[in-house]
Design a protein around this motif. Structure first.
Motif, PDB file in Angstrom:
ATOM      1  N   VAL A   1      14.360  -0.353   0.838  1.00 19.29           N
ATOM      2  CA  VAL A   1      13.252  -1.122   0.252  1.00 19.29           C
ATOM      3  C   VAL A   1      12.072  -1.262   1.217  1.00 19.29           C
ATOM      4  N   PRO A   2      12.273  -1.651   2.477  1.00 14.25           N
ATOM      5  CA  PRO A   2      11.109  -1.769   3.367  1.00 14.25           C
ATOM      6  C   PRO A   2      10.363  -0.456   3.564  1.00 14.25           C
ATOM      7  N   ALA A   3      11.081   0.649   3.634  1.00 20.45           N
ATOM      8  CA  ALA A   3      10.413   1.939   3.798  1.00 20.45           C
ATOM      9  C   ALA A   3       9.567   2.273   2.572  1.00 20.45           C
ATOM     10  N   THR A   4      10.072   1.949   1.398  1.00 21.78           N
ATOM     11  CA  THR A   4       9.323   2.186   0.169  1.00 21.78           C
ATOM     12  C   THR A   4       8.080   1.312   0.117  1.00 21.78           C
ATOM     13  N   ILE A   5       8.237   0.044   0.464  1.00 21.32           N
ATOM     14  CA  ILE A   5       7.088  -0.867   0.462  1.00 21.32           C
ATOM     15  C   ILE A   5       6.045  -0.415   1.477  1.00 21.32           C
ATOM     16  N   GLN A   6       6.490   0.028   2.640  1.00 21.77           N
ATOM     17  CA  GLN A   6       5.566   0.503   3.662  1.00 21.77           C
ATOM     18  C   GLN A   6       4.769   1.704   3.160  1.00 21.77           C
ATOM     19  N   THR A   7       5.427   2.619   2.477  1.00 20.92           N
ATOM     20  CA  THR A   7       4.738   3.792   1.946  1.00 20.92           C
ATOM     21  C   THR A   7       3.691   3.392   0.913  1.00 20.92           C
ATOM     22  N   VAL A   8       4.049   2.490   0.016  1.00 19.91           N
ATOM     23  CA  VAL A   8       3.117   2.051  -1.018  1.00 19.91           C
ATOM     24  C   VAL A   8       1.914   1.347  -0.396  1.00 19.91           C
ATOM     25  N   VAL A   9       2.156   0.483   0.580  1.00 18.07           N
ATOM     26  CA  VAL A   9       1.056  -0.238   1.231  1.00 18.07           C
ATOM     27  C   VAL A   9       0.160   0.736   1.987  1.00 18.07           C
ATOM     28  N   THR A  10       0.738   1.733   2.634  1.00 20.14           N
ATOM     29  CA  THR A  10      -0.063   2.719   3.359  1.00 20.14           C
ATOM     30  C   THR A  10      -0.982   3.484   2.414  1.00 20.14           C
ATOM     31  N   PHE A  11      -0.454   3.934   1.274  1.00 11.31           N
ATOM     32  CA  PHE A  11      -1.291   4.639   0.312  1.00 11.31           C
ATOM     33  C   PHE A  11      -2.365   3.726  -0.272  1.00 11.31           C
ATOM     34  N   ALA A  12      -2.033   2.478  -0.532  1.00  9.55           N
ATOM     35  CA  ALA A  12      -3.012   1.534  -1.077  1.00  9.55           C
ATOM     36  C   ALA A  12      -4.139   1.281  -0.074  1.00  9.55           C
ATOM     37  N   LEU A  13      -3.791   1.113   1.187  1.00 10.07           N
ATOM     38  CA  LEU A  13      -4.824   0.914   2.207  1.00 10.07           C
ATOM     39  C   LEU A  13      -5.678   2.173   2.385  1.00 10.07           C
ATOM     40  N   GLY A  14      -5.055   3.324   2.305  1.00 12.59           N
ATOM     41  CA  GLY A  14      -5.820   4.570   2.377  1.00 12.59           C
ATOM     42  C   GLY A  14      -6.807   4.692   1.234  1.00 12.59           C
ATOM     43  N   ALA A  15      -6.387   4.325   0.036  1.00  9.87           N
ATOM     44  CA  ALA A  15      -7.285   4.360  -1.114  1.00  9.87           C
ATOM     45  C   ALA A  15      -8.424   3.359  -0.940  1.00  9.87           C
ATOM     46  N   LEU A  16      -8.107   2.175  -0.424  1.00  4.98           N
ATOM     47  CA  LEU A  16      -9.139   1.157  -0.199  1.00  4.98           C
ATOM     48  C   LEU A  16     -10.156   1.626   0.830  1.00  4.98           C
ATOM     49  N   VAL A  17      -9.688   2.231   1.903  1.00 10.11           N
ATOM     50  CA  VAL A  17     -10.599   2.758   2.913  1.00 10.11           C
ATOM     51  C   VAL A  17     -11.451   3.877   2.318  1.00 10.11           C
ATOM     52  N   GLY A  18     -10.857   4.728   1.503  1.00  7.65           N
ATOM     53  CA  GLY A  18     -11.623   5.806   0.858  1.00  7.65           C
ATOM     54  C   GLY A  18     -12.716   5.256  -0.049  1.00  7.65           C
ATOM     55  N   VAL A  19     -12.419   4.221  -0.800  1.00 11.22           N
ATOM     56  CA  VAL A  19     -13.429   3.611  -1.679  1.00 11.22           C
ATOM     57  C   VAL A  19     -14.540   2.986  -0.844  1.00 11.22           C
ATOM     58  N   LEU A  20     -14.183   2.317   0.247  1.00 12.39           N
ATOM     59  CA  LEU A  20     -15.204   1.705   1.101  1.00 12.39           C
ATOM     60  C   LEU A  20     -16.096   2.757   1.755  1.00 12.39           C
ATOM     61  N   VAL A  21     -15.493   3.841   2.217  1.00 12.71           N
ATOM     62  CA  VAL A  21     -16.294   4.922   2.813  1.00 12.71           C
ATOM     63  C   VAL A  21     -17.225   5.510   1.770  1.00 12.71           C
ATOM     64  N   TYR A  22     -16.724   5.727   0.584  1.00  9.97           N
ATOM     65  CA  TYR A  22     -17.569   6.255  -0.504  1.00  9.97           C
ATOM     66  C   TYR A  22     -18.698   5.272  -0.816  1.00  9.97           C
ATOM     67  N   ALA A  23     -18.387   3.983  -0.886  1.00  7.13           N
ATOM     68  CA  ALA A  23     -19.401   2.975  -1.221  1.00  7.13           C
ATOM     69  C   ALA A  23     -20.478   2.871  -0.158  1.00  7.13           C
ATOM     70  N   VAL A  24     -20.164   3.202   1.080  1.00  9.52           N
ATOM     71  CA  VAL A  24     -21.159   3.131   2.150  1.00  9.52           C
ATOM     72  C   VAL A  24     -21.962   4.425   2.237  1.00  9.52           C
ATOM     73  N   TYR A  25     -21.308   5.572   2.161  1.00  9.31           N
ATOM     74  CA  TYR A  25     -22.000   6.830   2.405  1.00  9.31           C
ATOM     75  C   TYR A  25     -22.810   7.355   1.228  1.00  9.31           C
ATOM     76  N   VAL A  26     -22.438   7.064   0.022  1.00  6.01           N
ATOM     77  CA  VAL A  26     -23.225   7.547  -1.121  1.00  6.01           C
ATOM     78  C   VAL A  26     -24.617   6.935  -1.111  1.00  6.01           C
ATOM     79  N   PRO A  27     -24.754   5.614  -0.989  1.00  7.30           N
ATOM     80  CA  PRO A  27     -26.120   5.071  -0.914  1.00  7.30           C
ATOM     81  C   PRO A  27     -26.862   5.542   0.337  1.00  7.30           C
TER      82      PRO A  27
END
Length: 86
Positions: free
Chosen positions: A51-77
């Motif tokens: 269970v902890p390994a699964t949760i860690q994987t999900v959180v890592t992907f979620a944080l990666g997606a959040l960082v990707g959205v933030l980078v997109y939101a900054v660089y497009v404008p």
């Protein structure tokens, strides 16, 4: 018998009922219940290791997606602004 009563409730797994049935036939119900407790403890340990390994994987992907959205939101404008200045 005990295994029939447990089976009628519909709340126990066939493995559990089988162990109780064997314990009744051999006259060693307490020993079989002890083996069942060890079996379920091992199952729980295995689950708690995954269970902890699964949760860690999900959180890592979620944080990666959040960082990707933030980078997109900054660089497009920023790129739109730099192209309009030229």
């Amino acid at each position: 018998s005990l295994h029939e009563a447990l089976e009628r409730t519909g709340r126990f797994q066939p493995t559990f009922i089988g162990f109780v049935r064997i314990g009744e036939r051999s006259g060693k119900v307490p020993e079989m219940l002890r083996k069942l407790s060890e079996y379920y403890a091992d199952e729980l340990d295995a689950l708690l290791e995954t269970v902890p390994a699964t949760i860690q994987t999900v959180v890592t992907f979620a944080l990666g997606a959040l960082v990707g959205v933030l980078v997109y939101a900054v660089y497009v404008p920023l790129t739109a602004l730099s192209s309009s200045v030229r």
